[in-house]
Write an enzyme that holds these catalytic residues in place. Sequence first.
Site, PDB file in Angstrom:
ATOM      1  N   LYS A   1       0.932  -1.065   0.228  1.00  0.00           N
ATOM      2  CA  LYS A   1       0.131   0.050   0.071  1.00  0.00           C
ATOM      3  C   LYS A   1       0.919   1.199   0.063  1.00  0.00           C
ATOM      4  O   LYS A   1       1.433   1.610   0.924  1.00  0.00           O
ATOM      5  CB  LYS A   1      -0.765  -0.052   1.242  1.00  0.00           C
TER       6      LYS A   1
ATOM      7  N   CYS B   1      14.389  10.863   5.726  1.00  0.00           N
ATOM      8  CA  CYS B   1      14.369  10.850   7.114  1.00  0.00           C
ATOM      9  C   CYS B   1      15.580  10.765   7.700  1.00  0.00           C
ATOM     10  O   CYS B   1      15.586  11.161   8.860  1.00  0.00           O
ATOM     11  CB  CYS B   1      13.658   9.610   7.364  1.00  0.00           C
TER      12      CYS B   1
ATOM     13  N   GLU C   1      10.294   2.124  10.289  1.00  0.00           N
ATOM     14  CA  GLU C   1      11.429   2.872  10.112  1.00  0.00           C
ATOM     15  C   GLU C   1      10.769   4.182   9.975  1.00  0.00           C
ATOM     16  O   GLU C   1       9.889   4.546   9.187  1.00  0.00           O
ATOM     17  CB  GLU C   1      12.097   2.479   8.382  1.00  0.00           C
TER      18      GLU C   1
ATOM     19  N   GLU D   1      10.716  16.850  13.427  1.00  0.00           N
ATOM     20  CA  GLU D   1      10.955  16.428  11.838  1.00  0.00           C
ATOM     21  C   GLU D   1      10.274  17.483  11.095  1.00  0.00           C
ATOM     22  O   GLU D   1       8.914  17.407  11.071  1.00  0.00           O
ATOM     23  CB  GLU D   1      10.758  15.094  11.697  1.00  0.00           C
TER      24      GLU D   1
ATOM     25  N   GLY E   1      -6.851   4.977   5.608  1.00  0.00           N
ATOM     26  CA  GLY E   1      -7.410   4.061   6.237  1.00  0.00           C
ATOM     27  C   GLY E   1      -7.398   2.692   5.631  1.00  0.00           C
ATOM     28  O   GLY E   1      -7.447   1.513   6.258  1.00  0.00           O
ATOM     29  N   VAL E   2      -7.339   2.601   4.388  1.00  0.00           N
ATOM     30  CA  VAL E   2      -7.379   1.206   3.515  1.00  0.00           C
ATOM     31  C   VAL E   2      -5.809   0.640   3.919  1.00  0.00           C
ATOM     32  O   VAL E   2      -5.696  -0.448   4.118  1.00  0.00           O
ATOM     33  CB  VAL E   2      -7.320   1.577   2.106  1.00  0.00           C
ATOM     34  N   GLY E   3      -4.914   1.446   4.077  1.00  0.00           N
ATOM     35  CA  GLY E   3      -3.577   0.818   4.488  1.00  0.00           C
ATOM     36  C   GLY E   3      -3.407   0.263   5.913  1.00  0.00           C
ATOM     37  O   GLY E   3      -3.027  -0.772   6.279  1.00  0.00           O
TER      38      GLY E   3
END
Length: 488
Positions: free
Chosen positions: A183, A293, A259, A392, A219-221
């Site tokens: 996803k 990141c 991660e 971040e 929300g699907v993920g």
Amino acid sequence: MPLLGDRESRLLIDGKLVAGSGGTFATVNPATEEVLGVAADATPDDMDQAIGAARRAFDETDWSTNVELRVRGIRQLQQAMRDHAEELRELTISEVGAPRMLTSAAQLEGPISDLSFCADTAESYQWRTDLGIASPMGMKTRRTIAREAIGVVGAITPWNFPHQINLAKLGPALAAGNTIVLKPAPDTPWAAAVLGELIVEHTDIPAGVVNIVTSSDHGVGALLSRDPRVDMVSFTGSTNTGRAVMADGAATLKKVFLELGGKSAFLVLDDADLGGACSMAAFTASMHAGQGCAITTRLVVPRAKYDEAVEAAAGTMAGLKPGDPTNPGTICGPVISALQRDRIQGYLDSAIAEGGRFACGGGSPADRDKGFFIEPTVIAGLDNDAKVAREEIFGPVLTVIAHDGDDDAVRIANDSPYGLSGTVFSGDDARAQGIADRLRVGTVNVNGGVWYSADMPFGGYKQSGIGREMGLAGFEEYLETKAIATLA
């Protein structure tokens, strides 16, 4: 057949390229704000079908035990990506806003090459280890350690380096014998969807082994974390979302790889080439508009040389004007969306509110009325407690912080909820290495060394995540360990 020839992508579910039950959603060029085309918009029902297909492919086929088939499929995908590299390059530049020069490295060509490590590792890996015969409790027993695939992997990926992160999950997960549901982020659906086209048209990977579900709905993920048919979730993204993934996975006690974010420090010691080090820090923080990141966004310099360091960093950053990512010389392209641009501006405003100043940059460039651009910005006059030093930002923003010697530099670097990466510059390699050893981070660049490589593990300490991606450690994240005892 050209990739995305109709400028509309499909889902990959159970070996078939299909439309999304929710219709389509637009994918946008962040440098121009133009709509590039549309992607299939999946619903929870589509995700349910994808998970079911992955479960069946794992439980009912020999994929998990057929190393030769897995290696062949990975190498076929790699070759297909190489054959379509120029199409993929243009897609990446337009959809991600990635500067063209980065597509020769971690934005495209690097991740394609890294698939070789996954295939090679599967071929050479010691799947069973004979521990010999012993007599525990007086029973003569032969002991064997077997390493086996975990099962169905749910992979949830972000938009900043989509090829690198998608393949850093797909490659080792498949090489280890798992099936997978990917996803991707709604901002970059095409970068994932094209993998589905290549898998169907150019590989022997069986139906259901790889499923790719694009959706405008985050929300699907999230369903991947909650579904008991999914054995592991591999997530890359923000720390806040990572917490939610971990909480959702707790209900079924599935393995969770995370991660997450970073606020990495670039330490300049008092014997370093100050100008060179600060210029490198500024260049790094501006690359791909700071959307990485592990990018070092805190420049920690000797207090006695603070003004000189700010000037050096600003001199470099001011020259890295935000530019057209199609231009081979562009370092700093757009950020991914208007939402992200406005979020970064909020951080810049907070720096001024807390008493900081801009040595360069500070907002959107005046000469661009289209595209989601932010000027590379150097913030001075704040300490490590400022919001821009704690959180971040994910933009081309570098905060310069003064230190009072080596111990203080280490203290500042480690005084963060994150622990993803770091850099140390010193005129003495041994001194720099000693500082690197004290940093509570997963990767360290010492005097310009490069840690990014297919065989090097990547990940962080503290709130930067759990587990490692890439390298042998990343491959073994996708394996279970079984102890077998046979009466001898």
